[in-house]
Design an enzyme around this catalytic site. Structure first.
Site, PDB file in Angstrom:
ATOM      1  N   GLU A   1       0.847  -1.189   0.000  1.00 61.97           N
ATOM      2  CA  GLU A   1       0.000   0.000   0.000  1.00 61.97           C
ATOM      3  C   GLU A   1       0.880   1.235   0.000  1.00 61.97           C
ATOM      4  O   GLU A   1       1.908   1.277   0.666  1.00 61.97           O
ATOM      5  CB  GLU A   1      -0.910  -0.010   1.236  1.00 61.97           C
ATOM      6  N   SER A   2       0.499   2.234  -0.808  1.00 57.92           N
ATOM      7  CA  SER A   2       1.224   3.489  -0.891  1.00 57.92           C
ATOM      8  C   SER A   2       2.669   3.225  -1.332  1.00 57.92           C
ATOM      9  O   SER A   2       2.886   2.668  -2.403  1.00 57.92           O
ATOM     10  CB  SER A   2       1.153   4.223   0.451  1.00 57.92           C
ATOM     11  N   ALA A   3       3.662   3.607  -0.539  1.00 58.84           N
ATOM     12  CA  ALA A   3       5.039   3.296  -0.903  1.00 58.84           C
ATOM     13  C   ALA A   3       5.241   1.798  -1.076  1.00 58.84           C
ATOM     14  O   ALA A   3       6.078   1.359  -1.868  1.00 58.84           O
ATOM     15  CB  ALA A   3       5.996   3.839   0.155  1.00 58.84           C
TER      16      ALA A   3
ATOM     17  N   HIS B   1      -6.264   8.806   1.335  1.00 54.78           N
ATOM     18  CA  HIS B   1      -5.109   7.922   1.255  1.00 54.78           C
ATOM     19  C   HIS B   1      -4.861   7.276   2.615  1.00 54.78           C
ATOM     20  O   HIS B   1      -4.868   7.929   3.652  1.00 54.78           O
ATOM     21  CB  HIS B   1      -3.880   8.724   0.839  1.00 54.78           C
TER      22      HIS B   1
END
EC number: 3.1.1.3
Length: 564
Positions: A234-236, A480
């Site tokens: 997730e994300s990075a 986010h």
């Protein structure tokens, strides 16, 4: 001024934290033990799940191994008590100014923040959680988790696979959950010409790759099948998943076999980036060198390796971070190094130099809101153009950036949080900036990637989604990081149940529909009409992936000038 705690609470919503829950009582039976070639690993049991947390998978990256690629373990470690809290890698603690407390006040009294503790350089460990009934003959599929945190924060301390494993056991389609610790911030992604010359770029990605190799070597002893690994982030962590597909020009093999067969990317995919020795990278490197007191050293990189831990930590954290005005114009991120990541990820994708695996990829509806809270001096279109020119896209002219900005109406009702009319306009350009940041880094970058993937590899199944279940949250919307709580089962409800069921089907069968219980709509391949599965608050639906088409077209046609 915001306190560090307030900033930390904000970043908890950015995906580095999951709620604190009461730990289940340890079962009173013999502690589970697994014999590896280099250690005897002792774990703990609860709820029919054996957990082994903090298993070393590499030599400690300390001393001369600081800022070096990870090295496999060569000696015998004896008995490893994998029952406590794994050490986190050094974190990039940030300060954030001028965010009104009332925006995040409701989070302070909810269990969304868990402080990362026990951080240090000796942090390259891996967690394994499995059904207690699993044996080396079980050959269970493996879900390999890569945490997010802007390449600045994060740790396996914060993620527990119990909810996913319990659901898999209840449905007789057991899985094994693995989470890898990797270096972040200046310890894992320091740029600069010296770093490139030394072959020490993108260390966090190399940590992840060594963790995958550890799984290939050892997961069978825990009951897993090394040929049935799905990588998930997730994300990075999602950006890392893409980069694992792109490393070594798409070669994801180890000893002749693929390290993973599927990929899941939550809120992140391809990030076009300039080389590790680009001017921005050099500015970051020289700032760290200066703050560490190494500017006059004959060998600056050797000096950085020799200073004490606190000195290097403070130096690494002296550059702008994700909660600063720079926002997602990150100081630390994967950059092309000519060796492991041979070119910008977007160019590797367009060249077809990716591991060809089925994938799920999706976003939250309002990805950009959390990254747009502090830029309250941006009040006009020209301010927006200047902001992107100064902090983000140095390869683009102001005329090109003005054309990009103009694809987003100067109308609060068109901005993010989307579908909220003129409400939630924190400052004059807030919703417009939030829409742009969310699209450029996440939502429309995802669509551009899917277009490329389906043109290059039409035979590879791809599935995409949009999360809209937080629509009613003021200022932030479905922001986010909100998917972390949902995916890990900490916010019970239809979205959590849906995501877990579809993901378990994908991990087992590389198809989110196969084995998913009755009552869930069929998730079509993205190539079949470019449809998204829309995770709403009380139901799931299908949504055409064609919103903000003019902006998407501009992004696709100008990727070469939109490098961070």
């Amino acid at each position: 001024m915001w306190s560090l705690l307030t900033a930390a609470v904000l970043f908890a919503r950015l995906s580095i934290a999951v709620p604190t829950t009461a730990a289940p009582a340890i079962e009173k039976r013999a502690a589970p033990t697994v014999q590896l070639d280099y250690a005897t690993v002792v774990g703990s049991s609860a709820l029919g799940i054996d957990s082994f947390k903090g298993i070393p998978y590499a030599q400690p990256p300390v001393g001369k191994l600081r800022l070096k690629p990870p090295q496999p373990i060569t000696g015998d470690l004896g008995t490893v008590q994998a029952t406590g809290l794994p050490r986190a890698c050094p974190q990039m603690y940030l300060k954030s100014d001028d965010i009104p407390d009332d925006i995040l006040g409701r989070f302070i009294n909810t269990p969304v923040f868990q402080k990362i503790t026990h951080a240090g350089e000796d942090c390259l460990t891996i967690n394994v959680q499995k059904p207690s009934s699993a044996t080396p003959e079980s050959k269970l599929p493996v879900l390999f988790w890569i945490f997010g945190g802007g390449f600045e924060f994060g740790s396996t301390q914060l993620y527990d696979g119990t909810s996913l494993i319990l659901r898999s056991m209840a449905q007789n389609r057991d899985i094994i959950f693995v989470a890898v610790n990797y270096r972040v911030g200046g310890f894992g992604f320091l740029p600069g010409a010296d770093i490139k010359k030394d072959g020490s770029a993108n260390l966090g990605l190399l940590d992840q790759r060594l963790g995958l190799q550890w799984v290939a070597e050892n997961i069978e002893k825990f009951g897993g099948d090394p040929e049935k690994v799905t990588i998930w982030g997730e994300s990075a962590g999602a950006i890392s998943v893409f980069d694992q597909m792109a490393l070594y020009d798409g070669d994801n093999t180890y000893k002749g076999k693929p390290l993973f067969r599927g990929a899941i990317m939550n809120s992140g995919s391809v990030i076009p980036a300039d080389p590790v020795d680009c001017p921005k990278g050099e500015v970051v490197y020289e700032k760290v060198v200066e703050e560490a007191g190494c500017s006059k050293a004959t060998d600056k990189l050797d000096c950085l390796r020799s200073v004490d831990y606190t000195t290097f930590l403070n130096a690494a954290n002296s550059v702008p971070g994700i909660l600063s005005y720079n926002s997602v114009a990150l100081s630390y991120l994967p950059r092309p190094d000519g060796k492991a990541l041979t070119a910008s990820p977007d160019k590797l994708g367009r060249s077809g130099l990716l591991a060809k695996v089925p994938l799920i990829i999706g976003d939250q509806e309002d990805e950009g809101t959390l990254f747009s809270l502090v830029q309250n001096n941006i009040t006009t279109t020209e301010h927006l153009v200047d902001y992107f020119s100064t902090y983000f896209f140095h390869g683009a002219t102001k005329e090109q950036l003005r054309a990009l900005v103009d694809t987003y109406p100067n109308d609060p009702s068109a901005g993010s949080p989307f579908r909220t009319g003129n409400l939630n306009q924190l400052y004059p350009q807030y919703k417009r900036l939030a829409a742009m940041l969310g699209d450029l880094v996440f939502t429309l970058s995802r669509r551009v990637f899917l277009d490329i993937a389906n043109s290059k590899f039409p035979e590879i199944p791809t599935y995409s989604y949009l999360g809209t279940y937080g629509h009613i949250i003021p200022i932030l919307g479905t922001s986010h990081g909100s998917d972390v709580l949902t995916s890990f089962g900490y916010t019970p409800g239809i979205p959590s149940t849906s995501i877990q069921n579809y993901y378990l089907s994908f991990v087992n069968n590389l198809d989110p529909n196969k084995g998913t219980p009755l009552g869930f709509p069929k998730w079509p391949r993205w190539s079949e009409g470019k449809m998204l599965l829309n995770f709403e608050a009380v139901k799931n639906s299908l949504l055409k992936d064609d919103f903000r088409g003019e902006s998407a077209k501009y992004l696709e046609e100008h990727t070469d000038i939109l490098h961070i």
